[in-house]
Motif scaffolding. Sequence first.
Motif, short mmCIF file in Angstrom:
data_model
loop_
_atom_site.label_atom_id
_atom_site.label_comp_id
_atom_site.label_asym_id
_atom_site.label_seq_id
_atom_site.Cartn_x
_atom_site.Cartn_y
_atom_site.Cartn_z
N THR A 1 1.00 -1.22 -0.18
CA THR A 1 -0.02 0.02 -0.03
C THR A 1 0.94 1.15 0.13
OG1 THR A 1 -1.51 -1.16 1.05
CG2 THR A 1 -1.67 1.33 1.30
N VAL A 2 0.73 2.20 -0.62
CA VAL A 2 1.28 3.63 -0.87
C VAL A 2 0.12 4.39 -0.96
CG1 VAL A 2 2.67 4.99 -2.03
CG2 VAL A 2 3.20 2.43 -2.41
N ALA A 3 0.26 5.21 0.20
CA ALA A 3 -0.81 6.15 0.62
C ALA A 3 -0.93 7.64 1.15
CB ALA A 3 -2.09 5.50 1.33
N ARG A 4 -1.52 8.25 0.91
CA ARG A 4 -1.49 9.86 1.54
C ARG A 4 -2.08 9.59 3.05
NH1 ARG A 4 -1.21 15.47 0.21
NH2 ARG A 4 0.11 14.67 -1.48
N TYR A 5 -1.27 9.97 3.98
CA TYR A 5 -1.74 9.81 5.35
C TYR A 5 -1.92 11.43 5.93
CZ TYR A 5 -0.64 4.92 5.04
OH TYR A 5 -0.63 3.41 4.69
N GLY A 6 -2.82 12.25 5.89
CA GLY A 6 -2.87 13.53 6.17
C GLY A 6 -1.86 14.42 5.40
N ASN A 7 -0.90 14.93 6.01
CA ASN A 7 0.05 15.65 5.31
C ASN A 7 1.44 15.10 4.73
OD1 ASN A 7 1.21 15.46 7.72
ND2 ASN A 7 1.62 17.46 8.28
N ARG A 8 1.22 13.73 4.59
CA ARG A 8 2.63 13.11 4.23
C ARG A 8 2.13 11.78 3.51
NH1 ARG A 8 7.62 15.02 4.83
NH2 ARG A 8 8.68 13.12 5.34
N ASP A 9 3.13 11.27 2.88
CA ASP A 9 2.79 10.05 1.96
C ASP A 9 3.54 8.87 2.71
OD1 ASP A 9 1.37 11.44 0.11
OD2 ASP A 9 3.05 11.33 -1.44
N GLY A 10 3.08 7.75 2.67
CA GLY A 10 3.64 6.40 3.61
C GLY A 10 3.40 5.48 2.51
N PHE A 11 3.84 4.26 3.20
CA PHE A 11 3.83 2.81 2.87
C PHE A 11 3.47 1.94 3.73
CE2 PHE A 11 7.89 3.02 4.07
CZ PHE A 11 8.34 1.86 4.36
N TRP A 12 2.94 0.69 3.33
CA TRP A 12 2.78 -0.44 4.13
C TRP A 12 3.03 -1.81 3.45
CZ3 TRP A 12 -2.56 -1.94 6.53
CH2 TRP A 12 -2.54 -2.87 7.54
N LEU A 13 4.03 -2.53 3.83
CA LEU A 13 4.38 -3.77 2.85
C LEU A 13 3.93 -4.86 3.90
CD1 LEU A 13 5.73 -5.27 0.22
CD2 LEU A 13 7.68 -5.16 1.54
N ARG A 14 3.28 -5.90 3.29
CA ARG A 14 2.95 -7.40 3.65
C ARG A 14 3.47 -8.41 2.59
NH1 ARG A 14 -2.98 -5.67 5.44
NH2 ARG A 14 -2.75 -4.05 3.91
N ALA A 15 3.82 -9.39 3.05
CA ALA A 15 4.29 -10.66 2.33
C ALA A 15 3.68 -11.90 2.82
CB ALA A 15 5.74 -10.70 2.29
N TRP A 16 3.52 -12.85 1.98
CA TRP A 16 3.03 -14.11 2.35
C TRP A 16 4.10 -14.92 3.16
CZ3 TRP A 16 -1.52 -16.34 2.60
CH2 TRP A 16 -1.63 -17.57 2.77
N ASN A 17 3.50 -15.46 4.26
CA ASN A 17 4.31 -16.22 5.29
C ASN A 17 3.83 -17.90 4.92
OD1 ASN A 17 5.44 -17.90 7.40
ND2 ASN A 17 5.84 -16.08 8.58
N PRO A 18 4.59 -18.69 4.32
CA PRO A 18 4.15 -20.14 4.06
C PRO A 18 4.25 -20.85 5.62
CG PRO A 18 6.30 -19.68 3.34
CD PRO A 18 5.98 -18.42 3.62
N ASP A 19 4.77 -20.45 6.33
CA ASP A 19 4.85 -21.24 7.40
C ASP A 19 3.51 -21.04 8.43
OD1 ASP A 19 7.39 -22.04 7.06
OD2 ASP A 19 8.05 -20.08 8.19
#
Length: 410
Positions: free
Chosen positions: A134-152
């Motif tokens: 996810t790349v998004a505007r959060y209020g007055n800044r831009d940010g990111f959130w990365l998730r990846a598959w965990n096979p365990d």
Amino acid sequence: MRYRLICWMLLGWFVAGYGYAQIRGGAETARFEPGDRILYQEDLSGTPIGEQVEGWEILQGSYEVAEFQDRRWFRPLAYNTHILRRVDFPQDFSVEFTVYLFEPGNAELRVFLHTEEEVRRGPGPDGPAQIYLTVARYGNRDGFWLRAWNPDNRRLQDVARDERRLQPDTVHHVSLQVRGGRLNLFIDGERVATTPFRPDAPLRAISFRFLSRGGHELPYKDRPALLDALRIAGYSRPVGRATGGVFLYWMFPGGQENLPQLQAAQNQTISSSAALDALGGEPRTVEGTLVPIDLPANPFAPGEVQVRADGQAWQAFVRRLQANLEAVRQAGGGLVIVGDGGDGRTERERRLLANQRALAFAAWLAQQGIGNPQNLLSIVAENGGYESILFVVDNGGYRGIMSLRMEPRR
């Protein structure tokens, strides 16, 4: 006056010696290396404004090609527009794109990479996916959130999140890189996340979902997340880890049958053909199998040939190599050290860097007990500028590699 000068000098030394610059890791030194084998590329320059791009499946909503800041973009015409394109991703690949996020309503772009089974099940609002960014505007800044598959544990797992990381009202360059069993995220040239990555199955599609984190009186098409300059590519040269500086491989004669179990290596194998410098005789060609070895990090700073390999991660790396030496010796194998001068400014400088880095890293390994420094002197004296070195574990000898051809095994 002299006392005040000394105080200022001490203060300057304290700041320089103990400030933030003391921290030096992959976030400061890692460089994104795009794939060289293009699988899909689209900059929209040839697509008329108002049209759509062939090959994209609209899962929900609608989009068009629009112009903003003198360039063309994928522009969603409705909130929650979701588009998908099928791409057969290889084991190692890179994904690059640019994004612009409008402030009203806090625009958001979600990026998913899917297996064939996930495409058949039908991508929902949050997947299913093996990579979810996810790349998004959060209020007055831009940010990111990365998730990846965990096979365990069979679920998406948080890798990194920073909601105030990026400058607003800016075109951001985003790069995902999967190489050597790791997923790296670069934004605006800086590596902001890295994690081991083992997808359930080969990736077969990429999709983008256009959202916002809040409502607004403006229609979504006037305040969206914009997408441009998408490039997906594979790598023609498989490596252990895309650190740069130097690459390591265990080399075994013949095919991949009956390879020993190795600790500091991948499961991936590569067919190889190496022309060895025979030191005074005709070059000798050896057919074999290469097994990539993961390195903790790039041991060379940009433009340098001094090995920087300190700390617990490197100590553990050396121990794993040492634990494999006997099995490699019994199999008649060796250690291939390939220098990389990709950060050089000219072709001549790149070749010189690669040659010197291969020798420097071989010398560092010998200092750690992997090889004999005295034996290495022979190749230093006779070296003809080769960028690769073979250390023969059985007899402790070294050979310059005049040419090395590598192909991933199917």
